[in-house]
Design an enzyme around this catalytic site. Structure first.
Site, PDB file in Angstrom:
ATOM      1  N   ASP A  43      54.406  34.075  31.254  1.00  0.00           N
ATOM      2  CA  ASP A  43      53.059  35.059  32.273  1.00  0.00           C
ATOM      3  C   ASP A  43      52.333  34.104  31.488  1.00  0.00           C
ATOM      4  O   ASP A  43      52.216  33.194  30.904  1.00  0.00           O
ATOM      5  CB  ASP A  43      53.635  35.856  31.006  1.00  0.00           C
ATOM      6  CG  ASP A  43      52.037  36.884  32.108  1.00  0.00           C
ATOM      7  OD1 ASP A  43      51.777  37.016  32.610  1.00  0.00           O
ATOM      8  OD2 ASP A  43      52.389  37.885  30.532  1.00  0.00           O
ATOM      9  N   GLU A  44      50.861  34.214  32.224  1.00  0.00           N
ATOM     10  CA  GLU A  44      49.593  33.787  31.372  1.00  0.00           C
ATOM     11  C   GLU A  44      49.689  32.082  31.833  1.00  0.00           C
ATOM     12  O   GLU A  44      49.024  31.529  31.050  1.00  0.00           O
ATOM     13  CB  GLU A  44      49.181  34.370  30.724  1.00  0.00           C
ATOM     14  CG  GLU A  44      49.622  35.944  30.206  1.00  0.00           C
ATOM     15  CD  GLU A  44      47.947  36.206  30.750  1.00  0.00           C
ATOM     16  OE1 GLU A  44      46.956  35.999  31.460  1.00  0.00           O
ATOM     17  OE2 GLU A  44      48.104  37.598  30.278  1.00  0.00           O
TER      18      GLU A  44
ATOM     19  N   ARG B 197      38.412  45.433  32.607  1.00  0.00           N
ATOM     20  CA  ARG B 197      38.963  46.414  32.201  1.00  0.00           C
ATOM     21  C   ARG B 197      39.380  48.005  31.980  1.00  0.00           C
ATOM     22  O   ARG B 197      40.453  48.291  31.741  1.00  0.00           O
ATOM     23  CB  ARG B 197      38.901  45.991  30.301  1.00  0.00           C
ATOM     24  CG  ARG B 197      39.268  44.691  30.225  1.00  0.00           C
ATOM     25  CD  ARG B 197      40.428  44.081  30.602  1.00  0.00           C
ATOM     26  NE  ARG B 197      40.274  43.806  30.890  1.00  0.00           N
ATOM     27  CZ  ARG B 197      42.196  43.429  32.183  1.00  0.00           C
ATOM     28  NH1 ARG B 197      42.931  43.003  31.104  1.00  0.00           N
ATOM     29  NH2 ARG B 197      41.650  42.211  33.086  1.00  0.00           N
TER      30      ARG B 197
ATOM     31  N   GLN C  12      40.691  34.861  35.391  1.00  0.00           N
ATOM     32  CA  GLN C  12      41.170  35.241  34.119  1.00  0.00           C
ATOM     33  C   GLN C  12      41.119  34.107  33.133  1.00  0.00           C
ATOM     34  O   GLN C  12      41.860  34.498  31.769  1.00  0.00           O
ATOM     35  CB  GLN C  12      42.606  36.436  33.847  1.00  0.00           C
ATOM     36  CG  GLN C  12      42.235  37.278  34.858  1.00  0.00           C
ATOM     37  CD  GLN C  12      43.017  38.597  34.748  1.00  0.00           C
ATOM     38  OE1 GLN C  12      42.891  39.257  33.490  1.00  0.00           O
ATOM     39  NE2 GLN C  12      43.672  38.886  35.648  1.00  0.00           N
TER      40      GLN C  12
ATOM     41  N   LYS D  51      50.331  42.706  37.083  1.00  0.00           N
ATOM     42  CA  LYS D  51      52.171  41.329  37.030  1.00  0.00           C
ATOM     43  C   LYS D  51      52.545  41.503  36.039  1.00  0.00           C
ATOM     44  O   LYS D  51      54.116  41.286  36.565  1.00  0.00           O
ATOM     45  CB  LYS D  51      51.020  40.777  35.918  1.00  0.00           C
ATOM     46  CG  LYS D  51      50.941  39.244  35.862  1.00  0.00           C
ATOM     47  CD  LYS D  51      50.003  38.720  35.180  1.00  0.00           C
ATOM     48  CE  LYS D  51      49.445  39.598  33.568  1.00  0.00           C
ATOM     49  NZ  LYS D  51      49.224  38.978  32.960  1.00  0.00           N
ATOM     50  N   THR D  52      52.402  42.583  35.126  1.00  0.00           N
ATOM     51  CA  THR D  52      53.545  43.103  34.565  1.00  0.00           C
ATOM     52  C   THR D  52      54.794  43.445  34.930  1.00  0.00           C
ATOM     53  O   THR D  52      55.840  43.359  34.317  1.00  0.00           O
ATOM     54  CB  THR D  52      53.119  43.830  33.200  1.00  0.00           C
ATOM     55  OG1 THR D  52      52.101  43.673  32.337  1.00  0.00           O
ATOM     56  CG2 THR D  52      53.776  43.677  31.785  1.00  0.00           C
TER      57      THR D  52
END
Length: 649
Positions: A232-233, A598, A266, A36-37
């Site tokens: 983002d997010e 993670r 998430q 994503k980043t």
DNA sequence: CTTTGCATTATTTTT
DNA sequence: TAATGCAAAG
């Protein structure tokens, strides 16, 4: 080298499409570890490489750390040097990147005067907010049991945010639900904030939206500037952030280009007002939306991914997607049920030591937990076994008393009307100004000569600081504050704790000095803004070789070779307060999903049969989440009975 | 006004 | 457990 190679190579087809689709609304559903980043940073670099001015790009992130990383990575892609915080505004070579709250500050500092907000306002964090409310409750002689400050703060925040929804009947209903005292407290609170030139976290967003609504010319200016918006997010945005996004991106049929990235699975901040339906309804809000789903995971082994997928599938409210990986199956998950939390911690210490002996680096390991209180047993175990660790969160740096005190002096210098800060330090260190005299002063009552004399010591310091604010660099200002006020002597009382506190103070000075290069008042302003908005997650130092220990929330967006997820007990994880509410239960499960994803290679889950919480021993069943992981993915360990508890390993 | 000591009490996650 | 509040003594 051709920069275009860097920008578009090493992207899979879906990622590449997300990077190069630059016209029209774009929704990217990005599973955990799906790059994503990477997509966000490459997209920004791509936009710039296509001749779009950096000034025309706005990127909103969830944390300051994410923004910092983004800047660095975009900078690398564009072969320009990374920026330090204070260069952000000075150098126009970068798009604006930051959190929604930082964006609010940015806009209000520039255009807030249109709606009566002074240029140098003070930002109140939740602590400050709560102490204002607490005092109001006291002043009004209300029963603090019936009106608990924390609860009242919560209600006021909800009322404030509700206003923005503009549904009148709902609002009326809302106000009826609370006693009229709440409304009174709320009104006085708002009045005091206005009088003291202070804004709380909610205001940073609400006033910004208010400004843009009330002043179409201001809105038009920023709309014209930010023609490319990235968020983002997006699953963790709340209603007001959604409104802000919509306002800035202009009408749905306009030339604006908005792109949001997120993952419903998430979404872990609904307790803070986030609403993941914002992402589910994006396509309705922007009808021309192109949808891209990133499903290839580059992070975790097949086993870990399968476990995470199995758990999250139990949730009803989600958008089906299937994460897959090309990575090998990898080792099985290890589940350990230990007798109590100390044994759990001791087991983790042993395992970490074992991994280290096989050549693993401590910095590639993380221990995650649901609540901060769980860190204690882990810390003790790590100390006993000499394992270097770095605790993220807990009592955050900027929440320490000594830091808040020093900050209060600096804030008072910047905003002489900041009564919250004045109250904090008017008698710290003690200078004979008790609560009674202090309130007499604030109410501008006449004072006896003796009282006036005691007050003058404080007023003298205040005056000097106000001057220093306009002439001195921030670190100098902080030094003047603690020397003149006698705070250093007060802190360093000869005890080891005193030296600890002093060490914290010195850490603060080193933070301030990062802003010394700016011209006097702006340097201090920038520093204060940063201090008000940063979190501990922003300061994770990956270079130190230490195990990271933190809450699962704090681990969002991070990844580690080995992850120890702890406290898998009913009542802990899922937390008691969530167990009876299905929607909250789903959030706990998403939290579990975040914890599992993670891990890159090794994943340990552990539980304690009994756990001491707040001095009381609790017996808890193993978490339902453990049962939701298919058995064939798990290597179940027997509880280990040796008493390595007190022994070195 | 300041310090001390006892009692109470509230316990999720954080920009 | 630890943080806070409150009363009483210094």
């Amino acid at each position: 080298m051709n920069p275009m190679n860097d920008i578009l190579s090493n992207l899979n087809p879906a990622q590449r499409e997300a990077v190069t689709t630059i016209n029209g609304p774009l929704l990217v559903i990005a599973g955990a570890g799906s790059g994503k980043t990477r997509v966000l940073t490459h997209r920004i670099a791509y936009l710039i490489s296509q001749g779009i001015q950096p000034d025309n790009i706005l990127a909103v992130t969830f944390t300051n750390k994410a923004a910092g990383e983004m800047k660095e990575r975009v900078g690398n892609l564009l072969k320009t040097p990374p920026l330090s915080p204070y260069q952000r505004e000075a150098w126009g070579g970068m798009p604006w990147m930051g959190t929604f709250h930082a964006l609010g500050v940015y806009l209000l500092r520039r255009d807030g005067h249109h709606i009566g907000i002074p240029r140098s306002f003070t930002i109140l964090d939740e602590d400050d907010t709560q102490s204002v409310i607490k005092r109001i409750i006291k002043e009004r002689q209300l029963d603090p049991k019936q009106f608990q400050p924390a609860r009242v703060r919560h209600i006021i925040s909800a009322l404030k945010n509700n206003q923005s929804k503009n549904k009148e009947y709902e609002q009326e209903e809302e106000e009826l639900r609370y006693p009229k005292e709440i409304t009174n407290i709320y009104q006085q609170y708002e009045k005091e904030l206005q009088e003291t030139h202070a804004l709380d976290f909610d205001d940073l967003l609400l006033k910004t939206v208010g400004l843009l609504h009330a002043h179409p010319d201001v809105l038009a200016k920023w709309q014209a500037q930010w023609r490319y918006i990235l968020v983002d997010e997006y699953q963790d945005t709340n209603h007001i952030q959604y409104t802000l996004t919509k306002l800035l991106s202009g009408p749905a049929d306009s030339e604006h280009n908005i792109m949001v990235v997120g993952d419903v699975d998430q979404a872990i901040y609904s307790w803070r007002g986030a609403d993941f339906r914002n992402i589910l309804s994006f396509e309705r809000d922007w009808p021309q939306t192109k949808l891209i789903t990133l499903e290839q995971n580059y992070r975790s082994t097949g086993i870990i991914l399968e476990a995470a997928n199995a758990v999250i599938q139990k949730n009803k409210e989600r958008k089906e997607k299937n994460l897959w990986t090309e990575r090998a199956e990898g080792p099985l998950l290890e589940i350990n049920v230990m007798e109590n939390e100390r044994e759990e911690a001791a087991f983790i210490a042993r395992e970490i030591t074992r991994l280290k002996r096989t050549g693993a680096k401590l910095r590639d390991m993380a221990v995650l937990y649901r609540t901060n209180a769980q860190s204690r047993a882990l810390e003790e175990s790590f100390l006993r076994n000499s394992i270097p660790y770095r605790l993220i969160g807990g009592v955050r740096f900027y929440e320490r008393k000594e830091i808040k005190d020093i900050l209060a002096y600096v804030r008072l210098a910047a905003n002489p009307r900041d009564r919250t800060s004045a109250r904090r330090v008017i008698n710290t260190p003690p200078r004979g100004i008790g609560a009674v005299l202090a309130e007499k002063y604030f109410a501008e009552k006449t004072l006896s000569p003796k009282e006036q004399a005691r007050l003058d010591t404080f007023l003298g310091i205040k005056k000097n600081l106000e001057t220093a604010y306009t002439t001195s660099a921030p670190s100098e200002l902080a030094h003047i504050a603690i020397i003149q006020s006698g705070y250093e002597t007060y802190l360093r009382d000869g005890t080891p704790e005193g030296e600890d506190r002093w060490a914290n103070a010195e850490e603060l000075f080193s933070v301030t000095s990062a802003y010394d290069a700016m011209d006097p008042p702006q340097g201090t302003d920038a520093f204060l803004e940063n201090a008000a908005l940063v979190s501990d997650a922003d300061s994770i130092d990956a270079s130190a070789d230490a195990v990271h220990i933190m809450t699962i929330h704090a681990a969002k967006g991070l990844e580690f070779e080995s992850v120890f997820a702890t406290g898998f007990e009913e009542g802990i994880f899922p937390h008691t307060l969530s167990i009876h509410e299905p929607a909250q239960m789903e959030e706990e499960r998403r939290l579990c999903y975040v914890a599992l994803t993670r891990a890159r290679t090794r994943l340990y889950l552990s539980a304690a049969q009994t756990r001491a919480i707040y001095g009381e021993v609790q017996w808890n069943e193993p978490s339902r989440f453990l049962r939701e992981i298919p058995e064939h993915l798990v290597q179940l360990q027997q509880p280990i009975e040796t008493n390595y508890l007190e022994t070195e390993i």
